[in-house]
Design a protein around this motif. Structure first.
Motif, PDB file in Angstrom:
ATOM      1  N   ASP A 105       0.824  -1.167  -0.081  1.00  0.00           N
ATOM      2  CA  ASP A 105       0.096  -0.087  -0.022  1.00  0.00           C
ATOM      3  C   ASP A 105       0.872   1.328   0.012  1.00  0.00           C
ATOM      4  OD1 ASP A 105      -2.282  -1.241  -0.123  1.00  0.00           O
ATOM      5  OD2 ASP A 105      -2.432  -1.286   2.055  1.00  0.00           O
ATOM      6  N   GLU A 106       1.893   1.185   0.849  1.00  0.00           N
ATOM      7  CA  GLU A 106       2.713   2.546   0.641  1.00  0.00           C
ATOM      8  C   GLU A 106       3.552   2.595  -0.462  1.00  0.00           C
ATOM      9  OE1 GLU A 106       4.529   2.479   5.439  1.00  0.00           O
ATOM     10  OE2 GLU A 106       5.730   1.134   3.893  1.00  0.00           O
ATOM     11  N   LEU A 107       3.976   1.685  -1.012  1.00  0.00           N
ATOM     12  CA  LEU A 107       4.426   1.838  -2.501  1.00  0.00           C
ATOM     13  C   LEU A 107       3.484   2.281  -3.398  1.00  0.00           C
ATOM     14  CD1 LEU A 107       7.278   0.633  -3.625  1.00  0.00           C
ATOM     15  CD2 LEU A 107       6.380  -1.280  -4.365  1.00  0.00           C
ATOM     16  N   ARG A 108       2.315   1.669  -3.763  1.00  0.00           N
ATOM     17  CA  ARG A 108       0.978   2.044  -4.467  1.00  0.00           C
ATOM     18  C   ARG A 108       0.720   3.551  -4.293  1.00  0.00           C
ATOM     19  NH1 ARG A 108      -1.016  -1.915  -4.806  1.00  0.00           N
ATOM     20  NH2 ARG A 108      -2.180  -2.303  -2.934  1.00  0.00           N
ATOM     21  N   ASP A 109       0.900   4.154  -2.951  1.00  0.00           N
ATOM     22  CA  ASP A 109       0.581   5.371  -2.567  1.00  0.00           C
ATOM     23  C   ASP A 109       1.717   6.234  -3.151  1.00  0.00           C
ATOM     24  OD1 ASP A 109      -1.850   4.855  -1.449  1.00  0.00           O
ATOM     25  OD2 ASP A 109      -0.988   4.991   0.569  1.00  0.00           O
ATOM     26  N   TYR A 110       3.130   5.605  -2.816  1.00  0.00           N
ATOM     27  CA  TYR A 110       4.048   6.651  -3.429  1.00  0.00           C
ATOM     28  C   TYR A 110       4.043   6.913  -4.815  1.00  0.00           C
ATOM     29  CZ  TYR A 110       9.041   7.593  -4.656  1.00  0.00           C
ATOM     30  OH  TYR A 110      10.216   7.997  -5.250  1.00  0.00           O
ATOM     31  N   TYR A 111       3.890   5.656  -5.568  1.00  0.00           N
ATOM     32  CA  TYR A 111       3.901   5.609  -7.286  1.00  0.00           C
ATOM     33  C   TYR A 111       2.633   6.620  -7.748  1.00  0.00           C
ATOM     34  CZ  TYR A 111       7.359   2.503  -7.334  1.00  0.00           C
ATOM     35  OH  TYR A 111       8.515   1.765  -7.310  1.00  0.00           O
ATOM     36  N   ASP A 112       1.464   6.560  -6.987  1.00  0.00           N
ATOM     37  CA  ASP A 112       0.370   7.433  -7.436  1.00  0.00           C
ATOM     38  C   ASP A 112       0.821   8.728  -7.147  1.00  0.00           C
ATOM     39  OD1 ASP A 112      -1.414   5.394  -8.405  1.00  0.00           O
ATOM     40  OD2 ASP A 112      -2.530   5.407  -6.419  1.00  0.00           O
ATOM     41  N   GLU A 114      -0.347  -5.314 -24.213  1.00  0.00           N
ATOM     42  CA  GLU A 114      -1.241  -4.826 -23.149  1.00  0.00           C
ATOM     43  C   GLU A 114      -0.339  -4.829 -21.916  1.00  0.00           C
ATOM     44  OE1 GLU A 114      -3.900  -7.929 -21.001  1.00  0.00           O
ATOM     45  OE2 GLU A 114      -3.866  -8.319 -23.086  1.00  0.00           O
ATOM     46  N   GLY A 115      -0.600  -3.835 -20.949  1.00  0.00           N
ATOM     47  CA  GLY A 115       0.117  -3.739 -19.840  1.00  0.00           C
ATOM     48  C   GLY A 115      -0.584  -4.090 -18.271  1.00  0.00           C
ATOM     49  N   VAL A 116       0.482  -3.877 -17.459  1.00  0.00           N
ATOM     50  CA  VAL A 116      -0.034  -3.944 -16.024  1.00  0.00           C
ATOM     51  C   VAL A 116       0.903  -2.958 -15.197  1.00  0.00           C
ATOM     52  CG1 VAL A 116       1.484  -5.992 -15.421  1.00  0.00           C
ATOM     53  CG2 VAL A 116      -0.572  -5.613 -14.080  1.00  0.00           C
ATOM     54  N   GLU A 117       0.231  -2.127 -14.512  1.00  0.00           N
ATOM     55  CA  GLU A 117       1.012  -1.047 -13.644  1.00  0.00           C
ATOM     56  C   GLU A 117       0.362  -0.917 -12.320  1.00  0.00           C
ATOM     57  OE1 GLU A 117       3.142   1.838 -12.252  1.00  0.00           O
ATOM     58  OE2 GLU A 117       3.630   1.131 -13.981  1.00  0.00           O
ATOM     59  N   LEU A 118       1.241  -0.594 -11.356  1.00  0.00           N
ATOM     60  CA  LEU A 118       0.608  -0.834 -10.012  1.00  0.00           C
ATOM     61  C   LEU A 118       0.104   0.882  -9.881  1.00  0.00           C
ATOM     62  CD1 LEU A 118       0.749  -1.980  -7.359  1.00  0.00           C
ATOM     63  CD2 LEU A 118       2.773  -0.780  -6.762  1.00  0.00           C
ATOM     64  N   SER A 119       0.554   1.840 -10.384  1.00  0.00           N
ATOM     65  CA  SER A 119      -0.182   2.956  -9.957  1.00  0.00           C
ATOM     66  C   SER A 119      -1.587   3.116 -10.883  1.00  0.00           C
ATOM     67  CB  SER A 119       0.963   4.079 -10.592  1.00  0.00           C
ATOM     68  OG  SER A 119       0.158   5.283 -10.490  1.00  0.00           O
ATOM     69  N   GLU A 133      14.271  -3.055  -9.716  1.00  0.00           N
ATOM     70  CA  GLU A 133      14.594  -2.434  -8.462  1.00  0.00           C
ATOM     71  C   GLU A 133      13.486  -1.993  -7.694  1.00  0.00           C
ATOM     72  OE1 GLU A 133      14.881   0.480 -12.034  1.00  0.00           O
ATOM     73  OE2 GLU A 133      14.997  -1.637 -11.823  1.00  0.00           O
ATOM     74  N   HIS A 134      12.261  -2.048  -8.309  1.00  0.00           N
ATOM     75  CA  HIS A 134      11.039  -1.663  -7.542  1.00  0.00           C
ATOM     76  C   HIS A 134      10.346  -3.061  -6.781  1.00  0.00           C
ATOM     77  CE1 HIS A 134      11.459   2.399  -9.309  1.00  0.00           C
ATOM     78  NE2 HIS A 134      11.987   1.877 -10.425  1.00  0.00           N
ATOM     79  N   VAL A 135      10.616  -3.940  -7.443  1.00  0.00           N
ATOM     80  CA  VAL A 135       9.765  -5.239  -6.874  1.00  0.00           C
ATOM     81  C   VAL A 135      10.245  -5.495  -5.284  1.00  0.00           C
ATOM     82  CG1 VAL A 135       9.302  -7.680  -7.259  1.00  0.00           C
ATOM     83  CG2 VAL A 135       9.726  -6.334  -9.058  1.00  0.00           C
ATOM     84  N   LEU A 136       9.080  -5.788  -4.537  1.00  0.00           N
ATOM     85  CA  LEU A 136       9.347  -5.946  -3.072  1.00  0.00           C
ATOM     86  C   LEU A 136       9.892  -7.186  -2.772  1.00  0.00           C
ATOM     87  CD1 LEU A 136       6.038  -4.314  -1.456  1.00  0.00           C
ATOM     88  CD2 LEU A 136       8.383  -3.541  -1.547  1.00  0.00           C
ATOM     89  N   ASP A 137       9.340  -8.236  -3.623  1.00  0.00           N
ATOM     90  CA  ASP A 137      10.215  -9.704  -3.298  1.00  0.00           C
ATOM     91  C   ASP A 137      10.762 -10.088  -4.744  1.00  0.00           C
ATOM     92  OD1 ASP A 137      11.054 -11.956  -2.577  1.00  0.00           O
ATOM     93  OD2 ASP A 137       8.998 -12.850  -2.255  1.00  0.00           O
ATOM     94  N   PRO A 138      11.871  -9.854  -5.003  1.00  0.00           N
ATOM     95  CA  PRO A 138      12.383  -9.977  -6.683  1.00  0.00           C
ATOM     96  C   PRO A 138      12.655 -11.532  -6.482  1.00  0.00           C
ATOM     97  CG  PRO A 138      14.303  -8.911  -4.897  1.00  0.00           C
ATOM     98  CD  PRO A 138      12.793  -8.971  -4.362  1.00  0.00           C
TER      99      PRO A 138
END
Length: 165
Positions: free
Chosen positions: A48-55, A116-121, A159-164
């Motif tokens: 959630d912190e990561l999603r909020d940061y990117y948004d 097509e794509g997938v994006e967290l923000s 480099e942005h993935v929480l669990d690489p």
């Protein structure tokens, strides 16, 4: 001064638990593995912190400036597409993970590739969708398990993935 410390963490690369504190940035501590030199942030932000940061970054922060660099992004996307397509058969389903506002998807689609794509923000997803692009909000793990892709790209994502691992 860099100190050696034992943090409650195992290196995702080599498994060692000895880390050296490297620096602090925006109240986040960064550490370096004493064995393989892998650097990481600890503790990691929550999803959630990561999603909020990117948004926030897309709407007001550093990615807002990045998103406005359309000419540079289009040229980079075109070069990436050219390099990748030399190694792949034409056709098939393509997924771009961490697609941001969809510039690579737009360039690829304009060159006859079905991407097509997938994006967290959600902010970035809305920008992509407003451009008519097919982008899902979430992570690759949030896509239906039965979705199959012939090609998956993930530029500037690891480099942005929480669990690489």
């Amino acid at each position: 001064m860099q100190s050696t410390a034992k943090v409650n963490l195992e290196c995702p690369v080599c498994g060692v638990t000895q880390f050296r504190h490297r620096f602090k940035k925006k109240n986040r501590a960064f550490w370096q593995c004493q064995s393989c030199d892998m650097e990481l942030q600890y503790p990691l932000p929550t999803a959630d912190e990561l999603r909020d940061y990117y948004d926030n970054s897309y709407s007001e922060g550093m990615y807002n400036e990045f998103a406005s660099a359309q000419t540079m992004k289009r040229m980079t996307a075109g070069r990436r597409l050219l390099e990748i397509r030399r190694h792949l058969p034409i056709g098939g389903q393509w997924l771009d993970v961490g697609c941001a506002d969809g510039m690579f998807i737009d360039v690829a689609n304009a060159n006859g590739v079905n991407v097509e794509g997938v994006e967290l923000s959600q902010v970035a997803v809305d920008l992509a969708r407003n451009s008519g692009l097919k982008v899902h909000c979430g992570t690759i793990d949030s896509l239906p398990e039965d979705r199959m892709f012939d090609t998956i790209t993930a530029f500037d994502v690891l480099e942005h993935v929480l669990d690489p691992v």
